[in-house]
Design an enzyme around this catalytic site. Structure first.
Site, PDB file in Angstrom:
ATOM      1  N   GLU A 203       0.464  83.605 132.052  1.00 46.78           N
ATOM      2  CA  GLU A 203       1.381  82.109 132.196  1.00 46.78           C
ATOM      3  C   GLU A 203       0.070  81.172 130.785  1.00 46.78           C
ATOM      4  O   GLU A 203      -0.286  79.960 131.627  1.00 46.78           O
ATOM      5  CB  GLU A 203       0.633  81.867 133.911  1.00 46.78           C
ATOM      6  CG  GLU A 203       0.883  82.104 134.161  1.00 46.78           C
ATOM      7  CD  GLU A 203       1.101  82.084 136.350  1.00 46.78           C
ATOM      8  OE1 GLU A 203       0.769  80.807 136.374  1.00 46.78           O
ATOM      9  OE2 GLU A 203       2.069  82.263 136.452  1.00 46.78           O
ATOM     10  N   GLU A 385       5.453  88.888 137.848  1.00 45.06           N
ATOM     11  CA  GLU A 385       4.931  88.423 139.219  1.00 45.06           C
ATOM     12  C   GLU A 385       5.669  87.747 139.839  1.00 45.06           C
ATOM     13  O   GLU A 385       6.422  87.202 139.342  1.00 45.06           O
ATOM     14  CB  GLU A 385       3.195  87.651 138.679  1.00 45.06           C
ATOM     15  CG  GLU A 385       2.543  87.909 138.238  1.00 45.06           C
ATOM     16  CD  GLU A 385       1.682  86.803 138.414  1.00 45.06           C
ATOM     17  OE1 GLU A 385       1.751  85.462 139.390  1.00 45.06           O
ATOM     18  OE2 GLU A 385       0.035  86.443 137.076  1.00 45.06           O
TER      19      GLU A 385
HETATM   20  C1  BGP Z   1      -0.124  83.260 139.217  1.00 45.21           C
HETATM   21  C2  BGP Z   1      -1.253  84.332 138.683  1.00 45.21           C
HETATM   22  C3  BGP Z   1      -2.133  85.220 139.136  1.00 45.21           C
HETATM   23  C4  BGP Z   1      -1.816  83.982 140.964  1.00 45.21           C
HETATM   24  C5  BGP Z   1      -0.088  83.932 141.288  1.00 45.21           C
HETATM   25  C6  BGP Z   1      -0.327  83.451 142.762  1.00 45.21           C
HETATM   26  O1  BGP Z   1      -0.674  81.778 138.569  1.00 45.21           O
HETATM   27  O2  BGP Z   1      -0.804  84.629 137.201  1.00 45.21           O
HETATM   28  O3  BGP Z   1      -2.911  85.130 139.081  1.00 45.21           O
HETATM   29  O4  BGP Z   1      -2.587  83.855 141.355  1.00 45.21           O
HETATM   30  O5  BGP Z   1      -0.120  82.932 140.586  1.00 45.21           O
HETATM   31  O6  BGP Z   1      -1.122  82.251 142.930  1.00 45.21           O
HETATM   32  P1  BGP Z   1      -1.757  81.942 144.285  1.00 45.21           P
HETATM   33  O7  BGP Z   1      -3.035  82.926 144.292  1.00 45.21           O
HETATM   34  O8  BGP Z   1      -2.446  80.439 143.655  1.00 45.21           O
HETATM   35  O9  BGP Z   1      -0.717  81.990 145.296  1.00 45.21           O
END
Ligand code: BGP
Length: 494
Positions: A203, A385
Site C-alpha cells: 500500500e 487483499e
Molecule cells: C490494509 C493493510 C493490511 C490490513 C488491511 C485491513 O490496509 O495492508 O495490513 O490490516 O488493510 O485493514 P484493518 O486491519 O485496518 O482492518
C-alpha cells in the site's frame, strides 16, 4: 457464464509480520516503528508512545493515513500501562507449522506474508544479516513448499526499522534506499531459488505517517520526497531481483478502494478524476516507469516545491518497472468537488451497506477497479487483499457461523470471476486478507476479525490463542477445490 477459473489460478491468504508474528524481542529481532504503537478502536485512534528530552510523554497519532507531525527530538518509549499489539500479535512466530497446515487444509496454493525487516537487519545497518531471522523465514518457506504453497513475499509491509526512522528521518533520506537494497539482496540470495513472486512495498500509495515511513513531517514536500526514494528503491530491487532470480515476478501493492463521483455534476466527475490520480501517481510511475505530466499539478496542490532526483533516477524507474500490479480492495467511497486533498480516499458510499467499521460493501466496485487497472497498465493484476472485518461470536460449542463473511466473499469472488471470464482481465490470483484472525492495522483491535480461522484472543492479548476453523473455512475450501465452480447458483449459499 459458469464460474470456473483456470487451473493455475492462485488461491490463498495474506498477512503482515507485525500484525501476525509476535515474538517482537525474540530471535535477535530489532525494533520496528510499529512496536511503539498502542491498541485503539474506531473511537480512540492508536498512538505512538514517545518522550521529549525533558521527560514529557507525548502520544502522536499513528494512523498511517493521517499526516501527524512528530517533534524532531522525540524518542520512542514503552509505557507500562499501554498495550502494544505487535509484541505478541497472534504468535505465528511460534505456531507457523500449525497455521500453515490449517491453511493447506483449505487448499491454498499461495500464501502472502511479509518479512520483518528487523529480523534480518535489526537496525537496518548491520554489515551481516541476522542468521536467526533468516532461519525463521527459511523454515516458514520450507513448510509452505511442503504443501505446494507458493510464497508471495512482501518485502516491506508499511514498516521501517526504528533505528533508520530516528537516524535518517526515514525515507526522506536516500540512505534508506541503500539499507533497503542490502536487505533485498540478502532475501534474494537466501530465498530466490524457491520464491518467484515478490512485492516491493505494501500500500505504498496510502502510507504517509511516521509509523510506516519514519518521516516526522509527512506533509507535502517531505512526503513526496520520501515517496520518490521508495520508487527508486523499488525499481532498484526489481532490477536486482530480475538479475539474481531469472523468471522472478515483481509487483508492488496499492490500496485501491473504488471511488465514485458523488453525483453526475461535471465538477464532481472531474474532481473524481483528479482525486483518482493521487493513486495513479503511484501505479503509473511504478507500473509504466515514468512520471506523467499530471504529477506537476499533484505536487502543486500538496505544496511540493522540488523533488530532488539523481541524474539516473528516471532511467532506473524505466528499467525497474513492475511485472504485475497488485492491490487491496475492501470498499467503495464517494468524492465531490470541494473535498479536501488530504481526503483523496473519499467518504463512505451512501447507497451501500457498511461493515461495523463503516466500510461500504461493494463487490461490483472490485470488478470496476480490476478493469480500470488492467485497461490502464495492461500488465497482469493480482488481488492480494480483500475481506470483511467483522465481530465474530463463537457459539456454545466454540464454533463461528460466519454467514455474513461467506456472503461478502462469495459476492466479491463472483465479481472477480466476472472481470476475468467476461471482461478478459488477466488476474494471477486472490489472497484473502487475514486468513487466520490477526491484529487490525488501522485500529489495533483483535475483534475486527477477517479470518477463516478463529483465534481465541481479545483486544488486550488475553486468551488461549487456540485456532478454530469457522464455517467460512469449509466454504472456501469448496470454492478452491472446485476452482470457483462452487460460486455458481446451483450450490447452497448462506
Ligand atoms: C490494509 C493493510 C493490511 C490490513 C488491511 C485491513 O490496509 O495492508 O495490513 O490490516 O488493510 O485493514 P484493518 O486491519 O485496518 O482492518
Amino acid at each position: 457464464m459458469p464460474y470456473q477459473l483456470p487451473a493455475n489460478f492462485l488461491w490463498g491468504g495474506a498477512t503482515a509480520d507485525f500484525q501476525f508474528e509476535g515474538g517482537f524481542n525474540e530471535g535477535g529481532r530489532g525494533l520496528l516503528s510499529h512496536d511503539f504503537e498502542t491498541d485503539g478502536s474506531l473511537k480512540i485512534p492508536r498512538h505512538h508512545t514517545m518522550t521529549l528530552p525533558n521527560g514529557e510523554i507525548i502520544k502522536p497519532k499513528s494512523s498511517f493515513f493521517l499526516a501527524e507531525k512528530v517533534p524532531e527530538n522525540a524518542q520512542p518509549i514503552f509505557l507500562e500501562d499501554e498495550y502494544y499489539p505487535s509484541h505478541k500479535a497472534v504468535d505465528f512466530y511460534h505456531r507457523y507449522k500449525e497455521d500453515i497446515a490449517l491453511m493447506a487444509g483449505m487448499g491454498f496454493n499461495v500464501f502472502r506474508f511479509s518479512i520483518c525487516w528487523t529480523r534480518i537487519f535489526p537496525t537496518g545497518e548491520e554489515e551481516k544479516p541476522n542468521e536467526e531471522g533468516l532461519a525463521f523465514y527459511d523454515n516458514v518457506i520450507s513448510e509452505m513448499l511442503k504443501y505446494g504453497m507458493e510464497p508471495l513475499i512482501t518485502i516491506c509491509h508499511d514498516e521501517l526499522p526504528m533505528a533508520l526512522a530516528l537516524k535518517y528521518d526515514g525515507w526522506s533520506s536516500r540512505h534508506v534506499i541503500n539499507a533497503y537494497l542490502k536487505y533485498c539482496k540478502v532475501l534474494f540470495e537466501r530465498f530466490g531459488d524457491r520464491c518467484r513472486y515478490w512485492l516491493t512495498f505494501n500500500e505504498i500509495n496510502a502510507v504517509r505517517g511516521f509509523g510506516p515511513t519514519g518521516v516526522r513531517n509527512p506533509d507535502g514536500q517531505d512526503r513526496y520526497q520520501a515517496v520518490h526514494h521508495m520508487f527508486v528503491a523499488s525499481a532498484k530491487a526489481v532490477k536486482l531481483g530480475h538479475e539474481m532470480m531469472p523468471g522472478s515476478q515483481f509487483g508492488a501493492m496499492y490500496a485501491m478502494s473504488e471511488l465514485y463521483p458523488a453525483s453526475s455534476k461535471p465538477e464532481d466527475v472531474f474532481h473524481r478524476l483528479q482525486a483518482r490520480r493521487e493513486n495513479w501517481y503511484f501505479i503509473d510511475t511504478m507500473g509504466r516507469g515514468y512520471y506523467h505530466p499530471y504529477v506537476k499539478e499533484i505536487w502543486r496542490k500538496h505544496g511540493v516545491k522540488n523533488i530532488k532526483m539523481d541524474s539516473d533516477d528516471q532511467i532506473l524507474l524505466k528499467e525497474g518497472q513492475l511485472d504485475f500490479i497488485s492491490f487491496s480492495y475492501y470498499r467503495s467511497n464517494v468524492t465531490q468537488a470541494g473535498d479536501p486533498w488530504f481526503n483523496v480516499g473519499g467518504s463512505p458510499n451512501p447507497n451501500l451497506e457498511t461493515t461495523p467499521w463503516g466500510w461500504s460493501v461493494d463487490p461490483l466496485g472490485l470488478r470496476h477497479v480490476m478493469n480500470e487497472i488492467y485497461d490502464r497498465i495492461q500488465k497482469p493484476i493480482f488481488i492480494v487483499e480483500n475481506g470483511m472485518g467483522a465481530i465474530d461470536e463463537p457459539d456454545q460449542n466454540g464454533n463461528v457461523q460466519d454467514d455474513y463473511r461467506i456472503k461478502y466473499l462469495r459476492d466479491h469472488l463472483r465479481a472477480m470471476a466476472d472481470a476475468i471470464l467476461i471482461d478478459g482481465v488477466d488476474c494471477l490470483g486472490y489472497t484473502m486478507w487475514g486468513p487466520i484472525d490477526l491484529v487490525s492495522l488501522s485500529t489495533g483491535e483483535m475483534k475486527k476479525r477477517y479470518g477463516f480461522i478463529y483465534v481465541d484472543m481479545d483486544d488486550k492479548g488475553k486468551g488461549s490463542l487456540d485456532r478454530t476453523p469457522k464455517k467460512s473455512y469449509y466454504w472456501m475450501k469448496k470454492v478452491i477445490e472446485t476452482k470457483g465452480a462452487y460460486l455458481n447458483d446451483d450450490y447452497p449459499t448462506p
